[in-house]
Design an enzyme around this catalytic site. Sequence first.
Site: not given
Length: 305
Positions: A140-141
Amino acid sequence: MQAVKKGEWLDVLITNEWVGQTVDTILKEKWKTPKKLLHQYRMEKNVQLNGTALSHFNMQVNKGDRLQIRLFIHEDYGVIPEYIPISIYYEDDHLLIVGKPAGINTHPNEGQGHTLANAVAFHLQSEGISTKVRHIHRLDKETSGGIVFAKHQLAGTALDLLLEKRQISRTYIAFVHGIVKRKCGTINERIGRDRHHPSRRRVSTSGDSAVTHYEVAEVFATHNITMLKIKLDTGRTHQIRVHLSYLGHPIVADKLYGGATARGLARQALHAEHISFSHPFSNEQIQVSIPWPEDLMNLYKMIRK
């Protein structure tokens, strides 16, 4: 296996281990070359034995033979090389393991830049390597940690297969709210989209199977926080975040899944800290640890007091 890169070719010295086997067996069984790629190798004369191009691969090899495979061909990166400071924790002719900082995506969506893939393209360009940027898995970012990239097509297919067979082990560290009472456990709950939110996922009986294993690493009772070590059998979007929230212990600072803010932490307290697997070409056991970033180290120091 004794192998060395020579220009576009991987030059392999046949030792006792492979004597009597066919080139086809080596490519299919040892290196898991898919049929489509085998056909491409035949059509483009990308496999040689002792310097002679092979039109079929049923020839047996002998000790001292040299098998050459044209692996390192010129390819477009697929993304625009962009300088972004990153750390490389392992690299050879076939793959690299990169530390992704929190706050950037693994790869571009709809043409956007400033991702880890752009940074890897710049790194490859600086080494004089022109090859497609192939990430084997994602984060995930706002999650930091290690990601494996392949440096040529055959490495990509081999690593994809290892991932599919759950033979790439990834260990995460997570700081969660509350005191987790069980020392270890497994969360086996399906995950699907949350129809009320465009990016959120949720536990759902109609979702995809998802299995998360956890164990308690340390408890910080004064701050009502537990540090967990986590391993996954599957790789669903937001899997760790969804499962821990479902368990009643959302990740610290993970606002999307119920985590409360923490001083000095602008993202969820989740980090992929260790990667291990058997190298698809050398069979060497790769063990790589990715250090905690400064924000997680600061959180750890704060809650230990």
